[in-house]
Design an enzyme around this catalytic site. Structure first.
Site, PDB file in Angstrom:
ATOM      1  CB  CYS A  32      -0.900  -0.006   1.224  1.00 12.45           C
ATOM      2  SG  CYS A  32      -2.021  -1.402   1.191  1.00 12.45           S
ATOM      3  CE1 TYR A 171      -3.022 -10.235   0.811  1.00 12.19           C
ATOM      4  CE2 TYR A 171      -4.551  -8.509   0.154  1.00 12.19           C
ATOM      5  CZ  TYR A 171      -3.556  -8.979   0.991  1.00 12.19           C
ATOM      6  OH  TYR A 171      -3.099  -8.161   1.992  1.00 12.19           O
ATOM      7  CG  HIS A 174      -1.751  -9.056   5.131  1.00 10.32           C
ATOM      8  ND1 HIS A 174      -1.429  -8.616   3.877  1.00 10.32           N
ATOM      9  CD2 HIS A 174      -0.610  -9.049   5.844  1.00 10.32           C
ATOM     10  CE1 HIS A 174      -0.133  -8.330   3.835  1.00 10.32           C
ATOM     11  NE2 HIS A 174       0.388  -8.576   5.017  1.00 10.32           N
ATOM     12  CG  ASP A 267       3.751  -9.077   5.862  1.00  7.67           C
ATOM     13  OD1 ASP A 267       4.838  -9.656   5.763  1.00  7.67           O
ATOM     14  OD2 ASP A 267       3.052  -8.769   4.879  1.00  7.67           O
TER      15      ASP A 267
END
Ligand code: ADP
Ligand code: SF4
Length: 696
Positions: A32, A171, A174, A267
């Site tokens: 991001c 994905y 997370h 992470d």
């Protein structure tokens, strides 16, 4: 050009990924950035520069596949319909222009998206409150919802391919993704074929993976991002149990495994808590279960470590988000044997803070980050000087070092005078505090390059007065026309900050220390109270230091929790946990109202209820005042300046406006770019405006 060390040849081998081939092993994983669909030009320029810097694969951030998964104000990617294709196509084209592969990370946020903008109730495997404190609940998906989700994902994959991407992600990394929610026993209480056994919980993941391959796999590689461990022990997915089993079940299905740990704060852990390579113990097993290429992350900046990871069979591609932000040219520098020019990430997560604040990310080490498009800044190129005039930079902290380096690279003759024998200013001092050692890289990178820059002269142990500056500028051997003052800032000792706009009462009854005192080696005595009205890391770090020095420590702050701004750097939880475990007494939501002999008086910020506490040393972490005496002395002497031939007098960094280290570095860089440049416009950078159409 220097030659690459043959030891690193292995890093430049090609890696086939399904139908495409990575030109080397450097892989910018999705990250991001506060640009996203809101700032597509900013995004494309930033990603393009990474491709130019030698990364073989450059990925997007998470890209929402449908209005049903809306991140609201967060500036993430968006691919809700065909109208979103051109913005992303721009990024893919910028990446291709420099010969890299472009990857797109498709996401549905499930119960992690409160959908404030779209106002569509979020969906999840089972009923669940969204994972923020928003009063929103996700509804349990019906079979029709599951079919819709699969259709949206397929459409988004096709749109990604149409936009020009070479890798398309499924994905489930997370805890922010619907596919992870289906995998998780915590969120999936379904009793149909999508819930219960792991085989059932993996079903949707497998279906989406197969459908993505079928939709785009002819031309695009299909990558999976999967968190093998949530660091929640038996409550979550762990590398020993279900994380491993998921990889065993799907081992050969994707074209690439991008594996990490969850949540995002684990992470992207900061250097205060985790060192380079911290994810290896979790993801190290993955390659033994699949023949497909594996990419992992761990804030890797050392080429020797990277070689070792490949040789030991831990991963095939070196994944990086933050190291690619701090130095977009990291691969090129290794390739060209310019190791000492690598600008190593310091693990501070200021980049992450940009994303949380929904503004283009910034970086402590790389002042050009986020400025590539709007200011036209390139991390490796800078406008040559416009004259052969000399420049004096006073102060060798982050602002002065960056300014001197950028000016030197422009070709100016630069003198940098630093009062102390040690360069680095605040970063040198702060890097000696617990956990902050890597911050010294801000100094090391610049000092190393400055030593090599022939047109820059460093004067250590040279505290300059206004008279010195006027006198030196007149002398032929020095001769400078521009003076940039980077003399830093000093912590206040009167308690003035947000809560107190007047000095705190009674400070003369108490031993009062500031962060500067403690960093200068002054010892605290007895029971210590720290009053933190600054709210970033300093109060918490000093509490840790003083507790380790075996003081009884009470940390008082008016904020709801300790080191409150570190929510933006995703450290707050770890900081508060560490302090509690060390036995620091925490008093959030309290103000320090008065000081008496041997005790301090606190007040609850809501009720004003007062309590008194024993205190022998009070540490005030409040505001800083700019060290701008030199500036005022020089500025009030226009005749002296004119006689000395000084045309520019400017404060930079903390001496201009005290702030974070990233702001000081940026300020120094900006001043170097602006020297003798045309005056900037009313708004000194381009903006991405919303286009208002007259007719719809
Ligand atoms: P910034 O974050 O803005 O770079 P720092 O406080 O880290 O500020 O660094 C300021 C540096 O300036 C310190 O290393 C300090 O020793 C140096 N300095 C301050 N005043 C003078 C001076 N008069 N002459 C030379 N160096 C100075
Ligand atoms: Fe690394 Fe800090 Fe830059 Fe982020 S802001 S890339 S953590 S140096």
């Amino acid at each position: 050009m220097t030659q690459r060390d043959p030891r690193y040849d292995i890093l430049f081998e090609q890696v086939p990924i399904g139908p495409v081939t990575a030109r080397n092993r450097f892989y910018q994983v999705p990250h991001c950035n506060g640009m996203g669909h809101v700032r597509p030009n900013t995004l494309a320029a930033m990603r393009g520069i990474k491709a130019e810097g030698g990364w073989a694969v450059v990925c997007t951030e998470e890209v929402e596949i449908h209005a049903n998964s809306d991140n609201g104000l967060a500036a993430e990617g968006r691919l809700w319909d065909d109208g979103d294709i051109p913005a992303l196509a721009k990024m893919a084209a910028a990446v291709h222009e420099h010969g890299a592969l472009a990857g797109i990370e498709l996401v549905h946020g499930g119960y992690s998206s409160a959908n404030h903008y779209s106002r569509i109730p979020p969906i999840a495997p089972s009923v669940a409150s969204v994972n923020s404190y928003d009063p929103v609940q996700a509804r349990a998906m019906t079979k029709a919802d599951i079919r819709d989700f699969r259709k949206w994902h397929r459409q988004a994959a096709l749109r990604g391919k149409q936009a020009g991407f070479d890798l398309v992600y499924v994905y489930a990394g997370h805890n922010l993704t619907l596919l992870m929610h289906f995998l998780s026993r915590r969120f999936n209480q379904r009793t149909d074929e999508y819930g219960g056994s792991l085989e059932n919980r993996v079903r949707l993941f497998r279906e989406v993976l197969e459908e993505t391959k079928e939709a785009v796999g002819d031309r695009c590689a299909v990558a999976v991002r999967f968190a093998v461990d949530e660091l929640l022990g038996p409550k979550g997915i762990t590398a020993e149990n279900e994380g491993r089993e998921v990889i065993e079940m799907l081992a050969e299905l994707p074209d690439l495994w991008d594996v990490n740990i969850s949540e995002w704060e684990n992470d992207s852990a900061t250097s205060r808590f985790e060192k380079e390579g911290y994810q290896e113990p979790y993801i190290g097993f993955v390659k033994s279960l699949t023949s497909k290429p594996v990419v992992g992350v761990g804030r890797y900046t050392s080429p020797d470590t990277m070689v070792s990871l490949i040789q030991r069979g831990v991963m095939d591609l070196i994944g990086a988000a933050r190291p690619s932000i701090a130095d977009p040219f990291l691969p090129k520098k290794i390739e060209e044997g310019r190791l000492d020019e690598i600008r190593e990430c310091i693990g501070c997560n200021i980049c992450v803070a940009g994303d949380w604040l929904a503004v283009p990310m910034r970086c402590t080490q790389n002042p050009t980050m986020g400025e590539e498009w709007r200011r036209g800044w390139h991390p490796e190129h800078i406008e040559p000087s416009r004259s052969d005039e000399g420049v004096l930079v006073v102060g060798g902290g982050p602002a002065g070092l960056e300014c001197a380096l950028a000016l030197g690279q422009r070709g100016y003759r630069v003198m940098l005078a630093e009062a102390s024998e040690e360069l680095g200013g605040r970063v040198s001092r702060e890097s000696r505090l617990p956990g902050l050692a890597e911050w010294g890289r801000v100094r090391d990178y610049r000092a190393t390059l400055l030593e090599k820059q022939e047109n820059v002269t460093l004067y250590r142990g040279s505290k300059l007065s206004a008279e010195d500056i006027l006198e030196f500028s007149a002398k032929d051997q020095f001769g400078f026309s521009h003076v940039l003052l980077a003399t830093g800032a000093t912590w206040r000792r009167d308690g003035i900050a947000r809560e107190h706009r007047e000095p705190i009462l009674g400070l003369d009854h108490m031993t009062v220390l500031t962060p500067d005192d403690l960093m200068d080696g002054v010892s605290a005595s007895g029971n210590v109270v720290i009053f933190d009205d600054e709210h970033y890391y300093m109060g918490g770090v000093l509490a840790e230091k003083l507790r380790l020095d075996v003081h009884e420590v009470r940390l008082v702050t008016p904020a709801p929790d300790i080191s409150n701004w570190t929510h933006h750097t995703m450290e707050q939880g770890r900081i508060q946990t560490r302090l509690l475990e060390l036995g620091v007494e925490l008093a959030p939501q309290h103000n320090l109202v008065s000081v008496h002999s041997g005790e301090v008086e606190l007040a609850c910020v809501f009720t004003d209820r007062r309590t008194r506490h024993v205190c022998d040393t009070l540490v005030l972490v409040t505001e800083r005042l700019p060290n701008n005496t030199l500036y005022h002395q020089l500025q009030s002497n226009p005749e002296g300046l004119a006689q000395a031939g000084i045309k520019t007098l400017r404060c930079i960094g903390d001496c201009f406006a005290p702030g974070i280290i990233a702001a000081a570095v940026h300020s120094g860089h900006l001043a170097a770019r602006e020297l003798e440049a045309e005056a900037p416009g009313e708004v000194p950078f381009l903006r991405e405006r919303v286009v208002v159409l007259n007719e719809i």
